[in-house]
Design a protein around this motif. Structure first.
Motif, PDB file in Angstrom:
ATOM      1  N   ASN A 110       0.815  -1.224   0.000  1.00 36.41           N
ATOM      2  CA  ASN A 110       0.000   0.000   0.000  1.00 36.41           C
ATOM      3  C   ASN A 110       0.840   1.261   0.000  1.00 36.41           C
ATOM      4  O   ASN A 110       0.305   2.355  -0.022  1.00 36.41           O
ATOM      5  N   ASN A 111       2.147   1.108   0.052  1.00 35.48           N
ATOM      6  CA  ASN A 111       2.972   2.316   0.105  1.00 35.48           C
ATOM      7  C   ASN A 111       4.333   2.064  -0.518  1.00 35.48           C
ATOM      8  O   ASN A 111       5.335   1.954   0.176  1.00 35.48           O
ATOM      9  N   LYS A 112       4.336   1.967  -1.836  1.00 31.27           N
ATOM     10  CA  LYS A 112       5.603   1.748  -2.536  1.00 31.27           C
ATOM     11  C   LYS A 112       6.329   3.089  -2.627  1.00 31.27           C
ATOM     12  O   LYS A 112       5.741   4.086  -3.056  1.00 31.27           O
ATOM     13  N   THR A 113       7.575   3.097  -2.224  1.00 33.97           N
ATOM     14  CA  THR A 113       8.329   4.344  -2.306  1.00 33.97           C
ATOM     15  C   THR A 113       8.778   4.559  -3.760  1.00 33.97           C
ATOM     16  O   THR A 113       8.758   3.624  -4.570  1.00 33.97           O
ATOM     17  N   ASP A 131      -2.210   0.548  -5.376  1.00 37.05           N
ATOM     18  CA  ASP A 131      -3.107   0.657  -4.227  1.00 37.05           C
ATOM     19  C   ASP A 131      -3.938   1.933  -4.229  1.00 37.05           C
ATOM     20  O   ASP A 131      -5.094   1.931  -3.832  1.00 37.05           O
ATOM     21  N   ASN A 132      -3.345   3.035  -4.652  1.00 38.83           N
ATOM     22  CA  ASN A 132      -4.032   4.320  -4.488  1.00 38.83           C
ATOM     23  C   ASN A 132      -3.552   5.326  -5.532  1.00 38.83           C
ATOM     24  O   ASN A 132      -2.607   5.068  -6.274  1.00 38.83           O
ATOM     25  N   GLU A 134      -2.107   8.316  -5.346  1.00 35.97           N
ATOM     26  CA  GLU A 134      -0.779   8.911  -5.210  1.00 35.97           C
ATOM     27  C   GLU A 134       0.285   7.999  -5.827  1.00 35.97           C
ATOM     28  O   GLU A 134       1.189   8.440  -6.532  1.00 35.97           O
ATOM     29  N   GLU A 135       0.120   6.700  -5.528  1.00 38.75           N
ATOM     30  CA  GLU A 135       1.057   5.721  -6.053  1.00 38.75           C
ATOM     31  C   GLU A 135       0.971   5.645  -7.578  1.00 38.75           C
ATOM     32  O   GLU A 135       1.978   5.532  -8.274  1.00 38.75           O
ATOM     33  N   LYS A 176      -6.940  -0.458   4.981  1.00 36.56           N
ATOM     34  CA  LYS A 176      -5.858   0.450   4.539  1.00 36.56           C
ATOM     35  C   LYS A 176      -5.464   0.147   3.092  1.00 36.56           C
ATOM     36  O   LYS A 176      -4.734   0.896   2.466  1.00 36.56           O
TER      37      LYS A 176
END
Ligand code: LLP
Length: 433
Positions: A110-113, A131-132, A134-135, A176
């Motif tokens: 859910n939060n790949k940099t 996931d989202n 922003e990504e 999440k």
């Protein structure tokens, strides 16, 4: 026995994958993770065959490597023709290091940099499971810089309660993970993906939870996802190529747990999806599933040596072992059930006593299992086997209390070999300056 790769020999020793566990403990020491390679391969084949029969030739299982990730596992997946689900640069690096074809890899989380995204693209990752929003923007931006058009799936939350423990339930609207269908966010991220020139939207993903026994859950999530696919076809003219239904089939930790027939379940899901697609007037997408636990759980067993036995009359008994929450944090985290046996006296049917099996870490929560029965004469030096530890044990192990992680020994066709070495004390300080 809870699983057919377990047996007891004439000496009363527990055998795993046909090998006497007491000999393995002698050879490699304890704590020791054992993995039955043939069992892993058998499970892969079950999924591959059943999925191709149910959904057609392009359908494929993707092994969720968070369940157990090390080089030998990726070699097996490569040889068996499985795809993989990866969640970090570390898992990608491990897979790449044995030459796993990364075009068959799906990158979750859910939060790949930005660094993760760049690393995955550098190695030619097949798909991002986005996931989202922003990504999505970050992937588009980095793909543009690399002059590529990146294949993606969008992770959606179908809004389903999978009836499992809270920590692993992921398909509900307030999760999440992913974009919720119910709130309209799934539709808006779909439309947005189509507007991005370096993104190639191939389809959708959902994963409702783990250790799921209720097969209806998979039918319900398929219905909701296919309904969404139909809606996207009608409103955006989108042709969806791939539908990934996630992982989650439960495994038996105790004799009392239900037995799931994976092939039978997949057949049921297959028939259901075929009918639903026909009813909705949409083409059958390529179907993926992402089993982790059901591929490796009962291929694993952990051996420990008994140390201190503490009896508190009128209160409680403790059997302490030479491992604990550092190599298996699942009871501490989820109160997970396990079957525990004495491996060197597995047939003992004399008197038993009730005890808690605890580890050697300096905290009271360091418990492997409570209220188990072991032979009353259990003593220092006895060998304990904790069954069904192939999933989420090695992969969740830590160096808490500066304990070294146990080795992983593979058992294959009556032979044994080290897949992951035991950590040394020097390894513990390897990065310390
Ligand atoms: N796909 C996705 C997107 C997932 O998040 C997971 C598991 C899987 C597939 C594989 O699910 P499985 O077939 O293994 O149930 N540490 C927990 C389990 C966490 C599962 C996380 N996601 C445990 O020890 O029970």
């Amino acid at each position: 026995m809870i699983c057919n790769n377990l047996s007891i020999n004439e000496q009363g020793h527990l055998c795993f994958a046909g090998i006497d566990t007491t000999l393995l403990a002698e050879k490699y020491g304890t704590p020791l993770y054992l993995m039955d390679e043939n069992r892993i391969r058998e499970r892969c084949r079950t999924y591959i065959t059943a999925m191709k029969e149910a959904f057609g030739d392009k359908a494929a299982p993707l092994y969720a490597s968070k369940a157990a990730s090390f080089k030998q596992i990726y070699r097996i997946m490569k040889e068996e023709g499985m795809g993989i689900d990866v969640v970090s640069a570390g898992e990608i690096y491990t897979a790449v290091s044995i030459g796993f074809p990364l075009e068959h890899a799906y990158f979750h989380s859910n939060n790949k940099t930005d660094e993760d995204i760049d690393f995955a693209m550098e190695h030619g990752i097949g798909y991002f499971v986005v996931d989202n929003e922003e990504e999505l923007k970050a992937i588009d931006r980095i793909a543009a810089r690399r002059s590529i058009r990146q294949n993606i799936l969008l992770r959606l939350t179908p809004g389903i309660d999978p009836h499992t423990y809270e920590e692993v339930a992921t398909g509900k609207v307030d999760s999440k993970f992913g974009s919720a269908i119910e709130t309209g966010q799934a539709k808006s991220i779909t439309a947005f993906s189509l507007s991005l020139s370096n993104i190639n939207l191939k389809g959708f993903h959902c994963h409702v939870g783990s250790q799921v026994f209720d097969s209806d859950v998979f039918l319900q999530s398929a219905d909701i996802m296919l309904g969404f696919i139909k809606e996207m076809k009608d409103s955006l003219g989108l042709h969806t190529e791939i539908l990934d239904l996630g992982g989650g089939y439960g495994v038996r930790y105790l004799d009392s747990d239900p037995m799931i027939d994976i092939a039978e379940n997949i057949r049921t899901v297959g028939a259901h999806i075929h009918k639903k697609c026909a009813d909705l007037g949409i083409a059958l997408p390529t179907i993926h599933m992402e089993p982790g636990r059901s591929i490796v759980a009962d291929a694993g067993l952990t051996l420990y040596t008994v140390g201190t036995i503490k009896k508190i009359p009128g209160y409680k008994n403790y059997v302490s072992i030479d491992g604990g929450m550092a190599d298996n944090p699942r009871y501490a985290l989820y109160k997970s059930s396990y079957t525990v046996l004495l491996a060197n006296r597995a047939t003992e049917d004399e008197e038993t006593f009730t005890c808690s099996l605890v580890g050697r870490c300096c905290e009271s929560g360091d418990i492997i299992q409570e209220n188990i029965t072991l032979p009353a004469n259990t003593k220092r030096g006895d060998l304990v086997a904790v069954l069904t530890t192939g999933a989420y044990n090695y992969s969740m192990a830590s160096n808490y209390n500066r304990l070294t992680r146990p080795p992983v020994v593979m058992l294959k066709d009556g032979t044994d070999f080290i897949a992951v070495k035991r950590e040394s004390l020097a390894d513990l300080c390897a990065n310390d300056l």
